[in-house]
Design a protein around this motif. Structure first.
Motif, PDB file in Angstrom:
ATOM      1  N   MET A  44      -4.617  20.740  11.014  1.00 30.55           N
ATOM      2  CA  MET A  44      -5.679  19.824  11.600  1.00 30.55           C
ATOM      3  C   MET A  44      -5.123  18.466  12.051  1.00 30.55           C
ATOM      4  N   GLY A  45      -5.574  18.067  13.130  1.00 33.47           N
ATOM      5  CA  GLY A  45      -4.946  16.540  13.471  1.00 33.47           C
ATOM      6  C   GLY A  45      -6.134  15.526  12.890  1.00 33.47           C
ATOM      7  N   ARG A  46      -5.375  14.342  12.857  1.00 32.92           N
ATOM      8  CA  ARG A  46      -6.090  13.201  12.168  1.00 32.92           C
ATOM      9  C   ARG A  46      -7.443  13.001  13.250  1.00 32.92           C
ATOM     10  N   ASP A  47      -8.343  12.689  12.436  1.00 32.60           N
ATOM     11  CA  ASP A  47      -9.481  11.986  13.192  1.00 32.60           C
ATOM     12  C   ASP A  47      -9.094  10.875  14.025  1.00 32.60           C
ATOM     13  N   LYS A  48      -9.800  10.883  15.290  1.00 35.91           N
ATOM     14  CA  LYS A  48      -9.778   9.787  16.246  1.00 35.91           C
ATOM     15  C   LYS A  48     -10.711   8.894  16.256  1.00 35.91           C
ATOM     16  N   VAL A  49     -10.502   7.398  16.057  1.00 41.22           N
ATOM     17  CA  VAL A  49     -11.643   6.536  16.019  1.00 41.22           C
ATOM     18  C   VAL A  49     -11.241   5.470  17.021  1.00 41.22           C
ATOM     19  N   PHE A  50     -12.191   4.737  17.619  1.00 44.73           N
ATOM     20  CA  PHE A  50     -11.835   3.607  18.626  1.00 44.73           C
ATOM     21  C   PHE A  50     -12.705   2.504  18.028  1.00 44.73           C
ATOM     22  N   VAL A  51     -11.978   1.236  17.773  1.00 44.40           N
ATOM     23  CA  VAL A  51     -12.543   0.163  17.083  1.00 44.40           C
ATOM     24  C   VAL A  51     -12.476  -0.900  18.222  1.00 44.40           C
ATOM     25  N   THR A  52     -13.669  -1.476  18.462  1.00 39.75           N
ATOM     26  CA  THR A  52     -14.073  -1.999  19.762  1.00 39.75           C
ATOM     27  C   THR A  52     -13.470  -3.703  19.867  1.00 39.75           C
ATOM     28  N   ARG A  53     -12.879  -3.849  18.681  1.00 33.41           N
ATOM     29  CA  ARG A  53     -12.143  -5.271  18.695  1.00 33.41           C
ATOM     30  C   ARG A  53     -11.294  -5.580  17.223  1.00 33.41           C
ATOM     31  N   GLU A  54     -10.344  -6.544  17.506  1.00 36.11           N
ATOM     32  CA  GLU A  54      -9.601  -6.756  16.205  1.00 36.11           C
ATOM     33  C   GLU A  54     -10.285  -7.071  15.051  1.00 36.11           C
ATOM     34  N   LEU A  55      -9.993  -6.545  14.072  1.00 32.21           N
ATOM     35  CA  LEU A  55     -10.741  -6.784  12.702  1.00 32.21           C
ATOM     36  C   LEU A  55      -9.957  -7.578  11.974  1.00 32.21           C
ATOM     37  N   PRO A  56     -10.229  -8.018  10.663  1.00 36.39           N
ATOM     38  CA  PRO A  56      -9.557  -8.541   9.751  1.00 36.39           C
ATOM     39  C   PRO A  56      -8.481  -7.720   9.188  1.00 36.39           C
ATOM     40  N   ALA A  57      -7.090  -7.827   9.182  1.00 31.94           N
ATOM     41  CA  ALA A  57      -6.052  -7.065   8.951  1.00 31.94           C
ATOM     42  C   ALA A  57      -6.264  -5.998   7.805  1.00 31.94           C
ATOM     43  N   ALA A  58      -6.773  -6.453   6.584  1.00 30.69           N
ATOM     44  CA  ALA A  58      -7.098  -5.737   5.520  1.00 30.69           C
ATOM     45  C   ALA A  58      -7.831  -4.210   5.836  1.00 30.69           C
ATOM     46  N   ALA A  59      -8.911  -4.818   6.724  1.00 31.01           N
ATOM     47  CA  ALA A  59      -9.644  -3.607   6.832  1.00 31.01           C
ATOM     48  C   ALA A  59      -8.976  -2.750   7.808  1.00 31.01           C
ATOM     49  N   LEU A  60      -8.207  -2.946   8.919  1.00 33.03           N
ATOM     50  CA  LEU A  60      -7.636  -2.174   9.936  1.00 33.03           C
ATOM     51  C   LEU A  60      -6.492  -1.458   9.049  1.00 33.03           C
ATOM     52  N   GLU A  61      -5.976  -1.777   8.015  1.00 29.68           N
ATOM     53  CA  GLU A  61      -4.582  -1.134   7.447  1.00 29.68           C
ATOM     54  C   GLU A  61      -5.369  -0.159   6.620  1.00 29.68           C
ATOM     55  N   ARG A  62      -6.633  -0.323   6.249  1.00 30.64           N
ATOM     56  CA  ARG A  62      -7.313   0.759   5.329  1.00 30.64           C
ATOM     57  C   ARG A  62      -7.763   1.843   6.273  1.00 30.64           C
ATOM     58  N   LEU A  63      -8.182   1.496   7.449  1.00 30.84           N
ATOM     59  CA  LEU A  63      -8.750   2.300   8.489  1.00 30.84           C
ATOM     60  C   LEU A  63      -7.274   3.310   9.048  1.00 30.84           C
ATOM     61  N   ALA A  64      -6.216   2.621   9.028  1.00 30.22           N
ATOM     62  CA  ALA A  64      -5.097   3.322   9.544  1.00 30.22           C
ATOM     63  C   ALA A  64      -4.751   4.494   8.673  1.00 30.22           C
ATOM     64  N   ASN A  65      -5.036   4.589   7.249  1.00 34.68           N
ATOM     65  CA  ASN A  65      -4.596   5.342   6.299  1.00 34.68           C
ATOM     66  C   ASN A  65      -5.459   6.602   6.427  1.00 34.68           C
TER      67      ASN A  65
END
Ligand code: DGY
Length: 326
Positions: free
Chosen positions: A1-22
């Motif tokens: 099964m592929g990974r879930d795809k999400v769209f984030v509509t603006r840059e967020l603080p880096a720590a939050a984005l890193e967690r999301l990318a995991n």
């Protein structure tokens, strides 16, 4: 099964984005301005999750174009940008970020109150204009805060946090909100009708969500009821106040001043007449903008998104009725 795809509509603080990318395959909109509605519409058909901001309109047609969307996570406590009824009908959980911004937003409501009462922006401009020639007994006199009466409209978490600050200034606090008189007394205020509050307050601070009932809650009639020395503070949503009525009231001296973190529309157009008034302080929707609070909001928005992708209840869900469906 592929990974879930999400769209984030603006840059967020880096720590939050890193967690999301995991957890998923995240595309982040890298531009400073929000994506157009059509950009989100183009992408949403492929998405399992959307992390959006209060500047993104999320309506029924957008949801209908998103057959596999599992969660929409809004990076804000307010969610008037999202059609919640439409989301609930379609079984889409909506997340928001309550709690973490209460104190930061209340600090800022008080900052606007103090800045307008003591005319700080005007005083700064006075110096830049080369007008500070001497100490003068009457120049730039403002309003006292200590011992004054504060009217709080909407006494949820942020309104209550503003009330706590007012107690340090020995203010009488009148409250117009859904909470009982006993609950408001317990918090240190006095329950009042809207009209009683408007007639008797030196400062009126708005803390209601934007709904059909609160749109233009403060209009010409309400502004006319306020004291000519009163100051209006809005850190809620711009459309809670009728901007034309506010302009007329400030121009004609029906009220003394206004401090606005939010406007209708946003951003405030540079030719908006409110910007011509010295007694109107407008700032660009930054009441929750401390580094720490914005980081916490981003973490909460990511928590909601991840929970939704995993089929778990969102930690802070504005339409929990979606979980009652069979
Ligand atoms: C909110 O969260 O709704 C504020 O307006 C932005 O922090």
């Amino acid at each position: 099964m592929g990974r879930d795809k999400v769209f984030v509509t603006r840059e967020l603080p880096a720590a939050a984005l890193e967690r999301l990318a995991n957890h998923c395959e995240a595309e982040v909109w890298g531009e400073f301005r929000p994506p157009d509605y059509d950009v989100i519409l183009d992408k949403i058909g492929e998405l399992d999750g959307l992390l959006c901001l209060l500047t993104d309109r999320i309506d029924a047609p957008l949801m209908d174009a998103a057959p596999q969307i599992k969660v929409i996570s809004n990076l804000a406590v307010g969610y008037d940008n999202i059609d919640i009824a439409a989301a609930s009908q379609r079984g889409i959980p909506i997340g928001n970020t309550p709690g973490v911004l209460n104190e930061t937003t209340a600090d800022f409501a008080f900052a606007l109150l103090m800045a307008t009462a003591r005319r700080i922006p005007e005083a700064r401009q006075y110096i830049h204009d080369g007008k500070w020639l001497t100490w003068h007994p009457t120049v730039l006199s403002g309003q006292d805060i200590f011992g004054a009466t504060l009217g709080i409209i909407g006494c949820g978490r942020i309104g209550a946090a503003v009330m706590r600050r007012a107690q340090g200034f020995n203010m009488r606090v009148l409250v117009n909100s859904l909470e009982s008189a006993d609950e408001i007394r317990r918090l240190g205020g006095e329950k009042a009708t809207l009209d009683e509050l408007l007639c008797n307050s030196d400062f009126v601070s708005l803390h209601v969500p934007l709904t059909d009932e609160t749109r233009h809650l403060i209009s010409q009639r309400e502004l006319n009821l306020m004291k000519p020395t009163a100051i209006l503070i809005n850190t809620a949503r711009g459309s809670v106040v009728d901007p034309r009525a506010l302009y007329a009231a400030l121009r004609d001296g029906e009220i003394l001043a206004a401090g606005l973190d939010v406007t209708d529309p946003e951003p405030v157009p540079l030719d908006d007449p409110l910007l011509t008034l010295d007694n109107c302080l407008i700032v660009p929707h930054i009441a929750s903008a401390s580094v720490a609070t914005r980081a916490k909001m981003a973490e909460m928005a990511v928590d909601n998104l991840i929970a939704g992708l995993q089929g778990q209840p969102l930690p802070t869900c504005v339409n929990p009725e979606v979980y009652q469906r069979g």
